[in-house]
Scaffold this motif. Structure first.
Motif, PDB file in Angstrom:
ATOM      1  N   THR A 102      -7.034  -7.407  -4.109  1.00 54.49           N
ATOM      2  CA  THR A 102      -6.898  -5.954  -4.032  1.00 54.49           C
ATOM      3  C   THR A 102      -8.180  -5.375  -3.463  1.00 54.49           C
ATOM      4  OG1 THR A 102      -5.466  -5.956  -5.962  1.00 54.49           O
ATOM      5  CG2 THR A 102      -6.442  -3.855  -5.372  1.00 54.49           C
TER       6      THR A 102
ATOM      7  N   THR B  60       0.858  -1.179   0.000  1.00 55.92           N
ATOM      8  CA  THR B  60       0.000   0.000   0.000  1.00 55.92           C
ATOM      9  C   THR B  60       0.900   1.236   0.000  1.00 55.92           C
ATOM     10  OG1 THR B  60      -1.895   1.068   1.056  1.00 55.92           O
ATOM     11  CG2 THR B  60      -0.249   0.122   2.519  1.00 55.92           C
TER      12      THR B  60
ATOM     13  N   VAL C  71      -5.706   1.963  -1.053  1.00 59.47           N
ATOM     14  CA  VAL C  71      -5.768   0.712  -1.817  1.00 59.47           C
ATOM     15  C   VAL C  71      -4.650  -0.214  -1.331  1.00 59.47           C
ATOM     16  CG1 VAL C  71      -5.499  -0.311  -4.108  1.00 59.47           C
ATOM     17  CG2 VAL C  71      -6.806   1.797  -3.821  1.00 59.47           C
TER      18      VAL C  71
ATOM     19  N   ARG D 275      -9.879  -1.647  -1.049  1.00 68.69           N
ATOM     20  CA  ARG D 275      -9.666  -0.338  -0.429  1.00 68.69           C
ATOM     21  C   ARG D 275      -9.931  -0.474   1.065  1.00 68.69           C
ATOM     22  NH1 ARG D 275      -8.778   4.633  -1.713  1.00 68.69           N
ATOM     23  NH2 ARG D 275      -9.078   4.274  -3.930  1.00 68.69           N
TER      24      ARG D 275
END
Length: 188
Positions: free
Chosen positions: A162, A134, A151, A164
């Motif tokens: 992946t 990150t 992210v 957020r």
């Protein structure tokens, strides 16, 4: 006597150059720093820093290494700017998680550390552990907890996820991705 003259001149020129390069411009002009400038000045700079932190049982909990730590003490808080920080968390006397980044800031005597720039958290021992990437993450080292709203990419071998936002409970080896989750898995 003439053979010593060039050497003396060179030594004097080098000494003058070092004095000018090490002296702040205000000092050369006879100006004193303002109280505000003095409050913002670093209290301590440590190069090639290595610190060890122990739990209440006296065993090594984590260590923090950095190329440089610049420490600032303010009236109500403290801050340490970290250059190339690396944090290694231990579980049962063995290294378990390693973090590294380009820079970081430790607040309140290291209670909270914010890492920035190409943050990589690796589960040890290599190979086989997961890797988290990150751009910024906040770590509470004493709690072995990390979180971010940025992210995050988690890889384990050829598999990747992946999303957020992330909460990582390092003691429990548990990671939660908060939203926008996309995964890619390879089957054998």
């Amino acid at each position: 006597m003439r053979t010593w003259l060039p050497l003396v001149v060179v030594v004097l020129l080098i000494s003058a150059g070092l004095w000018f390069s090490e002296s702040p411009p205000q000092q050369l002009l006879g100006k004193q720093p303002t109280p505000q400038q003095q409050k913002g000045a670093a209290d301590l700079v440590i190069r090639d820093a290595k610190t060890r932190h122990f739990n209440q049982e006296g065993t090594l909990a984590y260590r923090v290494d950095a190329d440089q730590i610049t420490f600032f003490q303010f009236e109500r808080r403290d801050r340490a700017d970290l250059t190339e920080p690396r944090i290694l968390f231990y579980q049962e006397h063995e290294p378990k998680w390693r973090t590294e980044s380009r820079r970081g800031v430790a607040h309140n005597n290291g209670e909270r550390v914010v890492l920035h720039g190409d943050v990589l958290i690796t589960e040890l021992p290599k190979p086989g552990g997961i890797k988290l990437n990150t751009q910024s993450i906040t770590i509470k080292p004493r709690e072995e907890f990390a979180e971010t709203d940025k992210v995050v990419t988690i890889t384990a071998g050829p598999n990747s996820t992946t999303g957020r936002g992330l909460r990582a409970f390092l003691k429990e080896d548990r990671v939660e991705i908060l939203s926008d989750v996309k995964s890619s898995y390879e089957t054998e």
